[in-house]
Enzyme design. Structure first.
Site, short mmCIF file in Angstrom:
data_model
loop_
_atom_site.label_atom_id
_atom_site.label_comp_id
_atom_site.label_asym_id
_atom_site.label_seq_id
_atom_site.Cartn_x
_atom_site.Cartn_y
_atom_site.Cartn_z
N TYR A 103 23.11 25.09 18.97
CA TYR A 103 23.90 24.92 17.08
C TYR A 103 24.22 23.70 16.85
CZ TYR A 103 24.92 29.25 19.83
OH TYR A 103 25.12 31.00 19.78
N ALA A 254 11.21 17.61 32.37
CA ALA A 254 10.13 16.96 33.82
C ALA A 254 10.04 16.57 32.88
CB ALA A 254 9.46 18.36 34.59
N ASP A 256 10.44 14.85 29.38
CA ASP A 256 11.42 13.27 29.63
C ASP A 256 11.61 12.61 31.17
OD1 ASP A 256 11.90 14.28 26.92
OD2 ASP A 256 13.84 15.19 27.80
O1 CKP Z 1 10.45 18.16 27.01
P1 CKP Z 1 11.93 17.70 28.11
O2 CKP Z 1 12.12 19.01 29.04
O3 CKP Z 1 11.83 16.99 28.92
O4 CKP Z 1 12.54 18.23 27.13
C1 CKP Z 1 14.40 18.52 27.48
C2 CKP Z 1 15.27 17.67 26.72
O5 CKP Z 1 16.20 17.40 23.98
C3 CKP Z 1 16.66 19.03 26.87
O6 CKP Z 1 17.45 17.56 27.69
C4 CKP Z 1 17.36 19.11 25.36
O7 CKP Z 1 18.29 19.43 25.14
C5 CKP Z 1 16.16 18.90 24.12
O8 CKP Z 1 14.86 18.01 24.90
C6 CKP Z 1 16.44 19.53 23.05
O9 CKP Z 1 16.52 19.28 22.01
O10 CKP Z 1 15.08 20.73 23.04
MG MG Z 2 8.31 17.23 26.55
#
Ligand code: CKP
Ligand code: MG
Length: 311
Positions: A103, A254, A256
């Site tokens: 959202y 993971a 990040d």
């Molecule tokens: O690629 P990753 O799984 O490391 O990223 C996860 C992040 O910002 C998570 O914190 C999430 O809220 C987001 O990617 C997103 O906006 O999808």
């Molecule tokens: Mg990623």
């Protein structure tokens, strides 16, 4: 002082702790997410300096975001905005399948604009880290990222880009088209194999994908391979990095974590082998713990996964 600067949106997560469809009265655990702030926290926990730029709501969720990031030692440069904080709903539909919904329109973070980027702060950084999520949030955030990259390139600050493709935000075609110009101006690119194919269509193996990325301009490409570790092509030299084997609890964050480990060592002046090693260790911590960033290690804990606890 050498610091990392990053620009993006931090959101609130409502995550179902139980497996199954959402039902009336189900518990939801409040968390914080956001790829760029995840990286900033990871770098800070390893002793590096990290600054996060973004918009946050004026309400209690905005306060919570700032409080947590600051508690983690991250410097925040936040524009307060009357719009609400974005939400991410995460349902654990089965033990291994989750359904997520964002959202995040007309929200504080998605109202980020080019004017929110302070020039001296970006120009004085040791590295600017951006992800492909922010440009997908709309015109304003996309212009903010372009502005940050303009400042960095003019000042000779290296740009690090994690492609972070989000199919809930845009199509592969839109992402490829929007990210290609940013990638061409980046020095270092992180991507999973699928993400790399958005900009290097036709390539398949990690070596080819990394080569394809570097042919577009960057001097470094790191292909994240999950349980298989990573392949990196840095200044023409290839590096193979195996992963640290762990039991997977929650794989979100993971990527990040991996980036945070790599960039923290880059800031610390460590060579590529050390950057990649710390990257996979942080990735392992992220998947072995719940939450996107809560389980990330301090520097003193980096060796913890080298041996099993038989106590
Ligand atoms: O690629 P990753 O799984 O490391 O990223 C996860 C992040 O910002 C998570 O914190 C999430 O809220 C987001 O990617 C997103 O906006 O999808
Ligand atoms: Mg990623």
């Amino acid at each position: 002082e050498r610091y990392l600067v990053t620009v993006g949106e931090t959101l609130a997560v409502l995550a179902a702790p139980d497996v199954g469809p959402l039902v009336l009265g189900a518990g939801l655990r409040l968390g914080l997410a956001g790829a760029e702030s995840n990286v900033a926290v990871g770098v800070s926990r390893l002793g590096g300096s990290a600054t996060w730029i973004g918009r946050v709501s004026e309400d209690q969720l905005g306060d919570l975001i700032l409080r947590e990031l600051r508690a983690e030692g991250v410097t925040t440069v936040a524009v307060r905005d009357p719009a609400p904080t974005s939400l991410q709903l995460r349902e654990r539909r089965t033990a291994t399948h989750s359904r997520t919904r964002y959202y995040r329109t007309h929200t504080a973070g998605s109202r980020l604009s080019a004017d929110d980027i302070p020039e001296p702060l970006v120009a004085g950084a040791a590295v600017l880290h951006i992800t492909g999520i922010t440009p997908a949030l709309g015109e304003g955030p996309s212009q903010a990222i372009t502005r940050a990259v303009d400042i960095a390139v003019d000042a000779g600050v290296p740009v690090s880009l994690d492609i972070n493709f989000r199919s809930l935000l845009w199509s592969e075609e839109e992402a490829g088209r929007a990210l290609l110009p940013l990638l061409r101006r980046s020095d270092l690119v992180f991507a999973g194999p699928h993400e790399a194919r958005l900009v290097v269509p036709g390539a398949d193996e990690p070596e080819e994908l990394a080569k394809g990325i570097c042919d577009l301009g960057p001097t470094g490409a790191v292909i994240k391979l999950g349980a298989e570790g990573a392949f990196a092509l840095l200044d023409g030299q290839g590096y193979q990095q195996p992963a640290v084997p762990v039991t997977v609890h929650d794989s979100v964050g993971a990527g990040d974590a991996f980036v945070a480990g790599y960039l923290a060592e880059l800031l610390a002046g460590e060579p590529p082998e050390q950057r990649l090693r710390t990257a996979v260790v942080l990735g392992a911590f992220a998947v072995a713990t719940t939450g996107d960033w809560e389980g990330l290690p301090r520097r003193s804990e980096l060796e913890l996964l080298d041996h099993h606890d038989d106590v």
